[in-house]
Design a protein around this motif. Structure first.
Motif, PDB file in Angstrom:
ATOM      1  N   ALA A   3       0.831  -1.198   0.000  1.00  0.00           N
ATOM      2  CA  ALA A   3       0.000   0.000   0.000  1.00  0.00           C
ATOM      3  C   ALA A   3       0.867   1.249   0.000  1.00  0.00           C
ATOM      4  O   ALA A   3       1.870   1.334   0.702  1.00  0.00           O
ATOM      5  CB  ALA A   3      -0.913  -0.015   1.220  1.00  0.00           C
ATOM      6  N   THR A   5       0.312   5.228   0.679  1.00  0.00           N
ATOM      7  CA  THR A   5      -0.744   6.060   1.252  1.00  0.00           C
ATOM      8  C   THR A   5      -0.487   7.552   1.170  1.00  0.00           C
ATOM      9  O   THR A   5      -1.226   8.332   1.757  1.00  0.00           O
ATOM     10  CB  THR A   5      -0.947   5.678   2.727  1.00  0.00           C
ATOM     11  OG1 THR A   5       0.275   5.915   3.444  1.00  0.00           O
ATOM     12  CG2 THR A   5      -1.327   4.219   2.869  1.00  0.00           C
ATOM     13  N   ARG A 236     -17.743  -2.860 -10.016  1.00  0.00           N
ATOM     14  CA  ARG A 236     -18.522  -3.624  -9.038  1.00  0.00           C
ATOM     15  C   ARG A 236     -19.375  -4.684  -9.724  1.00  0.00           C
ATOM     16  O   ARG A 236     -19.470  -5.825  -9.256  1.00  0.00           O
ATOM     17  CB  ARG A 236     -19.410  -2.673  -8.232  1.00  0.00           C
ATOM     18  CG  ARG A 236     -18.640  -1.846  -7.209  1.00  0.00           C
ATOM     19  CD  ARG A 236     -19.546  -0.853  -6.524  1.00  0.00           C
ATOM     20  NE  ARG A 236     -18.825  -0.123  -5.478  1.00  0.00           N
ATOM     21  CZ  ARG A 236     -19.223   1.039  -4.972  1.00  0.00           C
ATOM     22  NH1 ARG A 236     -20.327   1.616  -5.431  1.00  0.00           N
ATOM     23  NH2 ARG A 236     -18.525   1.628  -4.026  1.00  0.00           N
ATOM     24  N   ARG A 262      -8.418  -8.130 -11.869  1.00  0.00           N
ATOM     25  CA  ARG A 262      -7.485  -7.332 -11.073  1.00  0.00           C
ATOM     26  C   ARG A 262      -7.583  -5.850 -11.429  1.00  0.00           C
ATOM     27  O   ARG A 262      -7.454  -4.987 -10.564  1.00  0.00           O
ATOM     28  CB  ARG A 262      -6.048  -7.840 -11.250  1.00  0.00           C
ATOM     29  CG  ARG A 262      -5.810  -9.205 -10.618  1.00  0.00           C
ATOM     30  CD  ARG A 262      -4.336  -9.424 -10.299  1.00  0.00           C
ATOM     31  NE  ARG A 262      -3.490  -9.386 -11.474  1.00  0.00           N
ATOM     32  CZ  ARG A 262      -3.183 -10.457 -12.223  1.00  0.00           C
ATOM     33  NH1 ARG A 262      -3.690 -11.649 -11.918  1.00  0.00           N
ATOM     34  NH2 ARG A 262      -2.397 -10.348 -13.273  1.00  0.00           N
ATOM     35  N   ARG A 265     -10.479  -4.577  -9.522  1.00  0.00           N
ATOM     36  CA  ARG A 265     -10.153  -4.395  -8.098  1.00  0.00           C
ATOM     37  C   ARG A 265      -9.318  -3.134  -7.901  1.00  0.00           C
ATOM     38  O   ARG A 265      -9.462  -2.437  -6.883  1.00  0.00           O
ATOM     39  CB  ARG A 265      -9.409  -5.630  -7.575  1.00  0.00           C
ATOM     40  CG  ARG A 265     -10.259  -6.902  -7.574  1.00  0.00           C
ATOM     41  CD  ARG A 265      -9.515  -8.072  -6.933  1.00  0.00           C
ATOM     42  NE  ARG A 265     -10.199  -9.328  -7.215  1.00  0.00           N
ATOM     43  CZ  ARG A 265      -9.756 -10.257  -8.056  1.00  0.00           C
ATOM     44  NH1 ARG A 265      -8.593 -10.081  -8.686  1.00  0.00           N
ATOM     45  NH2 ARG A 265     -10.438 -11.366  -8.266  1.00  0.00           N
ATOM     46  N   SER A 266      -8.451  -2.827  -8.850  1.00  0.00           N
ATOM     47  CA  SER A 266      -7.647  -1.606  -8.760  1.00  0.00           C
ATOM     48  C   SER A 266      -8.528  -0.360  -8.828  1.00  0.00           C
ATOM     49  O   SER A 266      -8.293   0.627  -8.123  1.00  0.00           O
ATOM     50  CB  SER A 266      -6.611  -1.569  -9.889  1.00  0.00           C
ATOM     51  OG  SER A 266      -5.647  -2.586  -9.733  1.00  0.00           O
ATOM     52  N   LEU A 268     -11.637  -0.121  -7.813  1.00  0.00           N
ATOM     53  CA  LEU A 268     -12.296   0.027  -6.527  1.00  0.00           C
ATOM     54  C   LEU A 268     -11.321   0.468  -5.451  1.00  0.00           C
ATOM     55  O   LEU A 268     -11.687   1.222  -4.529  1.00  0.00           O
ATOM     56  CB  LEU A 268     -12.978  -1.277  -6.121  1.00  0.00           C
ATOM     57  CG  LEU A 268     -14.113  -1.767  -7.046  1.00  0.00           C
ATOM     58  CD1 LEU A 268     -14.783  -2.998  -6.445  1.00  0.00           C
ATOM     59  CD2 LEU A 268     -15.134  -0.657  -7.259  1.00  0.00           C
ATOM     60  N   GLY A 269     -10.074   0.004  -5.558  1.00  0.00           N
ATOM     61  CA  GLY A 269      -9.061   0.440  -4.611  1.00  0.00           C
ATOM     62  C   GLY A 269      -8.802   1.941  -4.708  1.00  0.00           C
ATOM     63  O   GLY A 269      -8.685   2.617  -3.695  1.00  0.00           O
ATOM     64  N   ARG A 270      -8.719   2.456  -5.935  1.00  0.00           N
ATOM     65  CA  ARG A 270      -8.533   3.897  -6.112  1.00  0.00           C
ATOM     66  C   ARG A 270      -9.756   4.655  -5.644  1.00  0.00           C
ATOM     67  O   ARG A 270      -9.652   5.724  -5.055  1.00  0.00           O
ATOM     68  CB  ARG A 270      -8.235   4.223  -7.579  1.00  0.00           C
ATOM     69  CG  ARG A 270      -6.932   3.639  -8.098  1.00  0.00           C
ATOM     70  CD  ARG A 270      -6.311   4.484  -9.196  1.00  0.00           C
ATOM     71  NE  ARG A 270      -7.247   5.109 -10.094  1.00  0.00           N
ATOM     72  CZ  ARG A 270      -7.651   4.611 -11.260  1.00  0.00           C
ATOM     73  NH1 ARG A 270      -7.205   3.436 -11.663  1.00  0.00           N
ATOM     74  NH2 ARG A 270      -8.481   5.254 -12.023  1.00  0.00           N
ATOM     75  N   SER A 272     -11.771   3.938  -3.267  1.00  0.00           N
ATOM     76  CA  SER A 272     -11.862   3.989  -1.809  1.00  0.00           C
ATOM     77  C   SER A 272     -11.021   5.093  -1.216  1.00  0.00           C
ATOM     78  O   SER A 272     -11.220   5.506  -0.075  1.00  0.00           O
ATOM     79  CB  SER A 272     -11.417   2.643  -1.217  1.00  0.00           C
ATOM     80  OG  SER A 272     -10.037   2.409  -1.429  1.00  0.00           O
ATOM     81  N   GLY A 273     -10.105   5.630  -2.026  1.00  0.00           N
ATOM     82  CA  GLY A 273      -9.265   6.723  -1.548  1.00  0.00           C
ATOM     83  C   GLY A 273      -9.812   8.103  -1.887  1.00  0.00           C
ATOM     84  O   GLY A 273      -9.191   9.099  -1.563  1.00  0.00           O
TER      85      GLY A 273
END
Length: 274
Positions: A3, A5, A236, A262, A265-266, A268-270, A272-273
């Motif tokens: 991660a 941050t 999603r 993948r 998922r990336s 959604l990862g972005r 979430s920030g």
């Protein structure tokens, strides 16, 4: 990849301008207090004094050190020791030994290795794996200068081939080592369109963040790294559809396999920030 941050927008601030520290911290995700190129030689001592007196949040502050082997490196490290800052950026990193020199001087700090010379780019894979490295960043202008060149970009504003190769090489080295990678600054402050396009490419390519030199560039970088609502919803839906599938399947007329999942998922990862 581990991660990262500190992003997506990291803003350089000259360390000899303490009146700008707070404003930079308010505008960006992370402030890079710069003891290197942003500070004239005559102002280095004042910059280190200002750094030692600053009270920015350590988890959102990076200190850029002068290169190993320069007279200023040891003085920079002494200044950092008088602060609570535990993440440093090492200018002109060219080897794992340079990273080790930082850790010897400062102890268990996190190091962002700034790879901005021909030797550094060639050694990027080894640098990325050095103990303490949390991210790589690449720099275009110093790189071209180290080759004897005069400009990293064409008259149309796009990177020359050698700069593009270095950008990709440093990103791949970071990815292989499982650390973050920060894209270089965009020096044409007025060209918001060009900045947005470059930041969008950085996010899509896998960079964890992009550095900038002016507070007015932060919004464009944040927007580029934050997926829009349509991207998020599609990601999603794709991942939800995958729960009922085995192996390769079709979604909205396109083949989907694990790399595509993948990618989702990336996204959604972005998101979430945001």
């Amino acid at each position: 990849m581990s991660a990262f941050t500190l992003g997506p927008a990291l803003l350089f601030c000259p360390a000899d301008r303490p009146e700008r520290y707070g404003k930079a911290a308010d505008r960006a995700d992370t402030v890079i207090l710069d003891l290197e190129d942003a500070v004239a030689p005559a102002a280095k001592e004042a910059a280190r004094a200002a750094l030692a007196e600053a009270s920015l949040a350590p988890e959102r502050t990076v200190v850029r050190l002068n290169a190993v082997g320069t007279a200023d490196f040891a003085l920079d490290c002494e200044a950092v020791q008088r602060t609570g800052y535990r993440t440093v950026m090492l200018a002109k990193t060219e080897s794992p030994e340079h990273v080790a020199a930082v850790r010897k001087a400062l102890g268990d700090v996190e190091v962002i290795a700034l790879v901005e010379t021909a030797r550094g780019v060639v050694e990027a894979t080894a640098i990325a794996r050095a103990d303490g490295v949390t991210a790589l960043m690449w720099g275009a202008e110093d790189l071209v200068a180290s080759l004897g060149g005069t400009s990293s970009r064409t008259s149309g504003g796009t990177y020359r081939a050698v700069a593009l190769q270095a950008r990709s090489q440093v990103l791949l080295a970071a990815g292989a080592a499982g650390v973050g990678c920060i894209d270089a600054v965009y020096v044409d402050i007025a060209d918001t369109e060009g900045l947005s396009a470059e930041a969008e490419d950085a996010a899509a390519s896998g960079f964890a963040a992009k550095a900038c030199i002016h507070p007015g560039q932060v919004a464009a970088i944040r927007a580029a790294f934050a997926p829009d609502d349509a991207e998020v919803e599609r990601a999603r839906a794709l991942l939800a559809a995958a729960e009922n599938e085995r192996g390769v399947f079709a979604f909205e007329g396109r083949m989907v396999d694990e790399p595509i999942l993948r990618h989702a998922r990336s996204v959604l990862g972005r998101a979430s920030g945001r």
